[in-house]
Each structure stands twice: as structure tokens, then as C-alpha cells.
Design an enzyme around this catalytic site. Sequence first.
Site, mmCIF file in Angstrom:
data_model
loop_
_atom_site.group_PDB
_atom_site.id
_atom_site.type_symbol
_atom_site.label_atom_id
_atom_site.label_comp_id
_atom_site.label_asym_id
_atom_site.label_seq_id
_atom_site.Cartn_x
_atom_site.Cartn_y
_atom_site.Cartn_z
ATOM 1 N N ALA A 121 10.161 -2.824 1.094
ATOM 2 C CA ALA A 121 10.878 -3.881 1.806
ATOM 3 C C ALA A 121 11.217 -5.034 0.863
ATOM 4 O O ALA A 121 12.282 -5.644 0.977
ATOM 5 C CB ALA A 121 10.028 -4.380 2.975
ATOM 6 N N GLY B 211 8.613 -11.318 7.557
ATOM 7 C CA GLY B 211 7.171 -11.091 7.679
ATOM 8 C C GLY B 211 6.494 -12.201 8.444
ATOM 9 O O GLY B 211 6.624 -13.373 8.098
ATOM 10 N N ALA B 212 5.811 -11.842 9.525
ATOM 11 C CA ALA B 212 5.063 -12.835 10.306
ATOM 12 C C ALA B 212 3.587 -12.466 10.312
ATOM 13 O O ALA B 212 2.899 -12.583 11.309
ATOM 14 C CB ALA B 212 5.606 -12.905 11.736
ATOM 15 N N ASN C 96 -6.070 -8.492 12.345
ATOM 16 C CA ASN C 96 -5.189 -9.591 11.914
ATOM 17 C C ASN C 96 -5.773 -10.951 12.267
ATOM 18 O O ASN C 96 -5.431 -11.967 11.675
ATOM 19 C CB ASN C 96 -3.821 -9.523 12.614
ATOM 20 C CG ASN C 96 -3.059 -8.248 12.335
ATOM 21 O OD1 ASN C 96 -2.286 -7.810 13.156
ATOM 22 N ND2 ASN C 96 -3.278 -7.648 11.183
ATOM 23 N N ASN D 1 4.877 -4.756 1.498
ATOM 24 C CA ASN D 1 5.148 -3.517 0.772
ATOM 25 C C ASN D 1 6.335 -3.647 -0.175
ATOM 26 O O ASN D 1 7.256 -4.429 0.034
ATOM 27 C CB ASN D 1 5.355 -2.352 1.746
ATOM 28 C CG ASN D 1 6.620 -2.533 2.548
ATOM 29 O OD1 ASN D 1 7.704 -2.131 2.114
ATOM 30 N ND2 ASN D 1 6.506 -3.166 3.699
ATOM 31 N N ARG E 22 -7.150 -14.130 10.157
ATOM 32 C CA ARG E 22 -6.356 -15.014 9.296
ATOM 33 C C ARG E 22 -5.003 -15.354 9.894
ATOM 34 O O ARG E 22 -4.403 -16.333 9.526
ATOM 35 C CB ARG E 22 -6.173 -14.376 7.913
ATOM 36 C CG ARG E 22 -5.414 -13.059 7.973
ATOM 37 C CD ARG E 22 -5.588 -12.274 6.701
ATOM 38 N NE ARG E 22 -4.745 -11.100 6.726
ATOM 39 C CZ ARG E 22 -4.997 -9.998 7.427
ATOM 40 N NH1 ARG E 22 -6.098 -9.932 8.151
ATOM 41 N NH2 ARG E 22 -4.180 -8.980 7.402
ATOM 42 N N CYS F 170 -5.206 18.485 -10.591
ATOM 43 C CA CYS F 170 -6.461 19.166 -10.902
ATOM 44 C C CYS F 170 -7.659 18.234 -10.762
ATOM 45 O O CYS F 170 -8.763 18.670 -10.461
ATOM 46 C CB CYS F 170 -6.404 19.799 -12.292
ATOM 47 S SG CYS F 170 -6.206 18.600 -13.596
ATOM 48 N N GLY G 144 2.990 -15.057 6.674
ATOM 49 C CA GLY G 144 4.003 -15.493 7.622
ATOM 50 C C GLY G 144 3.512 -16.544 8.603
ATOM 51 O O GLY G 144 4.192 -17.551 8.834
#
Lengths: 656, 416
Positions: A116, A19-20, A51, A113, A54, A168, A24
Site C-alpha cells: 500500500a 490508515g486509521a 488494537n 504494509n 494503543r 531445504c 492513524g
Amino acid sequence: MASLQHSPSIKDAKVLMVGAGGIGCELLKTLALSGFPDIHIIDMDTIEVSNLNRQFLFRQSHVGQPKAKVARDAILKFRPHINITPYHANVKDPSFNVDFFKQFNVVLNGLDNLDARRHVNRLCLAADVPLVESGTTGFLGQVTVHVKGKTECYECQPKPAPKSYPVCTITSTPSKFVHCIVWAKDLLFTKLFGDKNQDNDLNVRSGDVASSSEHADDAFEQRKDEDVGDYGRRIYDHVFGHNIEVALSNEEAWKNRNKPRPIYSKDVLSDRLPQQNGTVDRSSATDNLSSLPAVSAMASLGLKNLQDVWNLMENSRVFLEALKLFLVNRAQEVGNLTFDKDDQLAVEFVSAAANIRAASFGIPLHSLFEAKGIAGNIVHAVATTNAIVAGLIVIEAIKVLEKNTDAYRMTYCLEHPSKKMLLMPVEPFEPNKSCYVCFKTPLTLEINTRRSRLRDFVEKIVKAKLGMSYPLIMVGHALLYEVGDDLEEDMVKNYAANLEKVLSELPSPVTGGTILQVEDLQQEFTCNISVKHREEFDEEKEPDEMVLSGLTEAPSMAKADDHSIENGGSTSNALPANVTEPKMDVEVEEISVGTENIYSAQKRKLPEVSHATKDVVSGDETRNHKRVQKLDDEDDDVVVMFDHPEVDNHKKQRLQ
Amino acid sequence: MNSRILQPNMRPLTSPNFTGFSNVIRFVLSLFATGARLRIFRFTSFLSNSIELKVVSAQLTSVRAFDFSIFSSLSFFVRFPAINHYLYRLGLNMDGEELTEQETALYDRQIRVWGADAQRRLSKSHILVCGMKGTVAEFCKNIVLAGVGSVTLVDDRVVTEEALSANFLIPPDESVYGGRTVAEICGDSLREFNPMVSVSVQKGDISSFGGDFFDKFNVVVISCCSAGTKKLINDKCRKLSKRVAFYTVDCRDSCGEIFVDLQSYKYSKKKLGETVECEIQYPRLEDAISVPWKVLPKKVSKLYFAMRVIESFEEAEGRKAGEITIGDLPALLKLRKEICETQSLNESHVPSILLERLVMGAREFPPACAVIGGILGQEVIKAISGKGDPLKNFFFFDAMDGKGIIEDISNEPPNK
């Protein structure tokens, strides 16, 4: 104690970052500054505008480029002499196998997620490489350490399951805005623009399902020579007017509920309005279209502020305009569209439809900005929390490299101090003896072996619940099914035939008492499932017609306000169950039948360190962890108290 | 995409003096003279019951060039009784009262955390930062990404290997230094992080700056200065008529300390689903650190005492902040004994091993910088937005035990 800063283990370390993104970028920077010489980084994403607030290694000019590569280049500018190897790829790609993982001293996760995370957890267990796992949501965050045999694995604890809502509630009795969003996104949007052949529960469930569904099928087809505008109004009147009338006819259903109000386009909009009204609007429309890359209903209507809550009339106009734009400007896509939070027109349509439905059911309306967040499962993210979490990951990574087991901590970033602490370290737990991943504890599956097909089992259990991508299924020594690129042709045929067979009629029949062995070749992970035959299932509560138990996963009953902490498919980082604990205390009355497990299982830490909630713990195996060791500090009376109502309120506040 | 949007720091347009019709016209002319496209968001929201003004705003929005239609609408405009007020609001509007589309897109994820209102306040805030070491570099990155209005850096040092160590804002490339100061080089890097934030450098000795200088800021963050300088600046900020949020931050080895003085601070927070207004009082730095150690609660972080002992040592020896080495340890331990005796505190509250760690490495530990710079960023964002409990009034982090602890060190009873 040796200084962390001058640990010699850093100089020889080879680390893998997965993860970058938000975490990351911060993590790569902190690793580089701390002197890590060899860093590999996997990320499948490309850079998006949202993105940039941050993920500080990326600039506007990088939008669209692979994150892993751009991050590497940015870091080399201030630390040119370290090795960074980027992979623009999915971590689930078969090339990242157990052997690949074995080359690293530690794996650091900055993922967004659940799927992963589980995958990496299994590979780390199989390769016997320590894992430092992390997650953030808004001001909340956490870092955990997973070392095989020493601490619990990532899957030793229940994880929040992906949300689903009772059918329902969505089709007939929405009580929260999120229900309207789900209706608009999963039912209406799919019905109009998605795969027409898909099962769809769009019709309001009422006494005479048959007749209303017949009617509905007619209604959604655009008639020959029908003007797009007329078609839109007819759809509008059908879903917001007619269907509500049909629902109201079932008086039994509304005894204890507020009755919805049917809404027809003629009551909301004058006849002339859907046309562009006058020169002013038209000029502003062209004005905006030139500056916006995509077709947008709000732009062509001159609506600008995403944060505004539009009234019923404005939403109705956006609804009709968006519908029209889809059919006119994007006709070639209609029929195979799926909802995408980055598709402006799709967001507009869903937001408008959800708001009209909300108006009908007396639910407060929301702005497009808020609706987008709910529909897209957007995880709230800020730079500060990611930076803090990245710092904590590196600190744990150094301890792991030094094999300083006693010093391992899982750390929570809190928004409101607990026991004066904003950053709260807690002893990690021992592996959970009932964990089906690291302790290979067999699972139990209740299923109707005379009705369910092997395909149902593969899709709903092996892939969805066990998170396997390359499964192999065996009974004893007989192979029932496998996935792979190098299979013989007749095997492929055989497996394809097996998929369609009912379990009890397979070449090696699966009946009550059978033990199924399911294996994932890439993850090198095996689990055993003991099958129990069961004849009947509850349609609402067990729609899959199978119940898997022994899984360390929370039941999938949804809570309305929960989506913000979901490990959903957003670009940012969600977090594992622990940090969601605070909510449980406050919202427990909202959780309906069958969710006690979430409550007690997630609260399992409380009894370990405080004495306040003994009654929560009952004989459940998952909670019988022992702590790895005693807390060492003399003044350590750390009590993990996760019952801050504020944490919950904060979340609500964001959603209002 | 290619249209120019008025940015919050384009100040000349911001506070027109609407005393008469001609000024109104001049204001509108000045808007068009900039070539900027006029975007008036939510004009109706503060013109709740005036349908006439809606029409005007629609025309203003759609007119690209200056033409007669503006005159006609404005003359109508001026007859409206509260015109000055509304146009003033329009002026504020240009000053970032509403977020632009670009801002909403860029800040999407964080607006979902702290709200559009807080984002607007952030974009109008001005921050002064002194002492550009690793922790402060982290802090600056955080607030620039968050989208504050401006950041002013003070640090006249030249780049040394030590300055480089935990500071990712300084490229290790001597060709870019060219006699420039640490603040100037860091400023270049920060500007790239977010083009919407104005980053500038102020040269000179911070302790010589007068009150009118500090008056330009909403937040002042001081690092790498002696206790004397910190107290001096704290007092200068306190003498101003407006409230300036004052912070100090320092990181030694793998430990860090934040001090906060928000004076008399009002804020709102959510409690059980309702917004409640709160107010808390902060002591100034001088008063906080003169609270007798004996009256402090027993479990106050040992880092608090250790930091005060080192501070006293540096002050007594006439050293600059951080100018202390392992060779000073014997003298430091002697001073600890003296101070503990005067304060009637057992020396075990200031362990030798902790003091040794703190003076051993002049370099900051980058992960600790990330953590402390992150917490400080969060606190500054809270203080600007006026939302959420701020920390009062010390924060300590030690990477060794991983705890991030808040200590309330004041004579007044803690507000809860």
C-alpha cells in the site's frame, strides 16, 4: 522564522490520511488539535481487541466496526466543527485515482504494509501531491517527507523484501525456531487443512525423493473407518518420526550438523492420555469452552497460560487435540483453510507442530504467545511511539504546506540515544537518479524467453515485484495484456490465450533485446523493462527462474530473526528500511550469499554524514545521492550512527 | 467472556495474613464470596517440585461453588510445610502476579515489546499527575493505555478556553463542566480509554500535601508549577523510605522540557545479547539546576538556559508558571543579562529569539505535546519496568529543528 503553531497554511489545508490504525488514531487527534479543518481518511480495517491498547479512539464496544468511521466520530466529540470524511475502503480501490489525490494539499501515511505504501507513493507522484510517510516498530519509528522533484520518493531506497527461506532449510535442516514455524504453517497446516492440490514440499528431501513422496501422499489421507485419534497419531508418527528417519538415512547431510531425533507418539504420550483424563479436566474443559468463542485445543486440555513454554508432551497433546478439533468441529472448512493469526485453533496447531519439530531438531521451544507472534508476523506496537511519530508527521506536514523546503527533515525515533538524541532529524535526500519509479530508469529482466510464460511474468514480476494491480503490457505498440472491467470479449479471450504462451511465441514475440513497457492505469505509472534471454537458473537461489535488476529492492534472502520488522500483513505499522539498519551491522555474518546489497544499500546514509565506513560504498548508483542542502545549525555535527548493538538485542530479547 | 476476572485493583483480597488454618479458610471463603471465578495460572511454576499442590490447584480451578472438596484439599494443603508461603503467592497471584486472559489479549502488542513481566509491574504501579495541560493529557493517555494500576490527577482549575486548547481530554461542551475541575473532567475521559486502570482525582494544593500522600505512589509527574513547588515536592519524595520516581514536564510554544530524578536507580538492560544490571545516581532538581553554567559542556541545549531564565523571572515576579507574555520580553532580556553575567556565560547561549518564542504563545503546540508526552510516557514505563537505559536527567524537544536531545546535568560524572 514564522511559528509553526500559527502557520496560516493550516486553515486552508485539505489533507488525506491513509490508515486509521496505531499511527492513524494519534495523527487524527493531533491534526484536529492543531486546527486542520478538512481531513479525509481511508482505512479498510475493522477494530480488533488487540488494537485497543494503543488505538485510543476505539473502545471494546467498537470491536468489529470500521476504523475510519469510529475514529471520525470519536474526534468530533472534542472538535465538533471540523470536517472529517471517512472511507471504509482499500486505498488500492480504483476510485482513489490520481484525480482523487489531486484535491489534497498533502497526503499522510500511517500504513502497515509495503504494498500500500508503494501504491500511495506512485499516486502522489502522479498527482504531484507531497507525501509524509511513517512507520513504527516497538520503540523505533521514523517519519520521512517525499516531495516530487525535491526529495527522494518512497521507492528510491531499497525496501526489505518479503521473507522467504531456502526450501531445504525448511524441509530438512531447520536451525531456528522460525524455520519450524514456517514448516508448520506453510507446509504441514496447508497439507492437512488447506488446498490439497497445491504443490507442497512437505516431504523431507532425501536420497529417494520419489519413494518418500509416494509414501507421503498415502500417509496424509485419512483411511476409511479410521478413528480421528488414530489418524492424528499416524500423522504425528509420519511427520515427526518416519520423515525424520528417512532424512537421517542420508548420512551425508548430517556430517556437519546435529542429527535430529525422530519422535513417535507412543514415546511421548501414554495410550490413555489423548482421551480426556478424568473428571477434573473435563469440567475445566466445558468451563472454558463456554467462555471462549472459538474451539480451542488448549482450553479443552486445561492449558491456560499463553506465555508458558509447554513441554514436548503438552505440545503433542495440543497437536493431536487441535487436529481432532479441526476434523470434527470444523470439517466443512478443511480443504480450503489458510493460516490466520486470529484463528485460535490454527495458531495452536501451528505452535504445537513447530515446537515438536523444534524438539526433534534440538531447537529451544517457545510459548504459544511467541509462536503466534512469529507465525502471524505480528508487529510490536506501543502507544507512545505512535504518538511521537504522529506529532512529527504533523510538524512535517506544516512545513510542506508552507513549502519550507529547507526545513524538511526525516526523523528517526531511537530507543537508545545516539549523539544524545532520542529524536534524530536528518536532511532528506535528493531523488535517486536510478529510481525506476520517480526517475523512470529502465529495469533489466533476465528470463528464459523460450520457457517462461507470460503468466509467470505477470504474477512474479508485474504483480509481485512491481506492485501493480491494473497492469497493461506492451511491446512497441502491440498490446500483450491488460486488466480492466470494460474490455471487449474478444480482447479478454486474446489476453487469456497470451497468458499461457511462452514469451518468445507471443503474437509480438518477446526475446532477448525486447523492451517491454509495463503500465499501471490506476497508479498512472509506467516502467520499461529490457529483456535479456538466459537459459539456466539456480534452483535454490533463483526459484522464480527470472531475475529483475535495477529494482530498488533488497534481495529476498531471509534472515532468521527478521520477521519483527517486516512490513507484513499485521494490523500495525512496520517501517521502511532505514530503521532496520542497526541490525545489519550486527547480523551481517548471518546473511549469506547475495545479500551484500542489503548491507551496502541500507548503509548508504552512513558515508553521507560520517566517515567511518567508506569501504561500504562502492560505485553503486543508488548511493550517489547528494543532500538537498547543508545542515544549517552552527553546532550541527550530526552523525547518523545506526550501529547500536542494543537495538538489535532488544529485538532478540522480545523474540526469546 | 462474561466471567468476572479479579482485577489488579481489587485490593481487599490481596494480602491475607496466613498465620493459621482458619485464616486460610477465611481467605478461600472470601475469594468465593466475591463471586469471582477463580483462575490460577501457572500454579506449578513456583511450586516446582510439588506434585501434591498441582492437584489442589486443579481442584480449586474447577470448583465453582464452595463445597467440601475444598476443605479436604486444604487440610491436606496445610500439612504441607511451606503452605503459608505458597498461599501468599496465591494471594499475590490474585493481585495480578499473572496476567489474565483479557490482559494478555488487550496488551498483546505491547507485551511483545516489553515482556509480560514488565506488564505485570505496570499493572501494580500508581502514578500521581499534577497540572493537566496538553502535554500531560498526552502522557496520561499513554500510561492509561499501557495499563498502569492507577492514575491520580491533581488540577483544580476550571475549564477555560486556554485549558481546552491542546487538551483532547476536555470536550468543548460546557454542559458537562458544571463547576467541575479540569482534573475531574479529564478523569472521565481517561477512564474510558482503559477500564482496567483506576483513575481518581485529588483536590487541593499540591504543595501542601505531606509525605504520607506521596508515599502512595511509585511515580510523581509535576507540570505547570513554579520551580519552587517542583523542588519542594521533589524533596518530599526523596525523604520517603521507598523510591518514588520524580518527573517534571513543561511545554512552551513548540518546545518542551522533561526533568527526571530516579534517585539511586537499578535496572537491567540487554547488551550484546546478555542481560546486565546497571545502577545510576540522579541529583535532585535543586542540585541539578544549581550546577554552575560554566562547568556545563559547551553544547548543552540552549533550551536548558532559556527555561531557567524564564523560571527565574516567574519566580522573581511572583508569577504562576506560564504566566508570562510577550510584554515581559524586555524585562526578561534584562534578567538574562544579569544571570549570564553572574554565571559567566555568553548571552548568545540564550538567544533572544528563542526567549521570544517561548513567551509568545501561552498555548502549547499540539504536535510538540504529542512528542513530549510520548517520550515521558516511554520513560515512565521504563522506570516502572526497570528495563532499559532511562534518560538522565533532562530531555529537550524543539519542533523547529526537530531534535529530541538528552542532557546530563549533574555534578557527578555521567555514568555510562
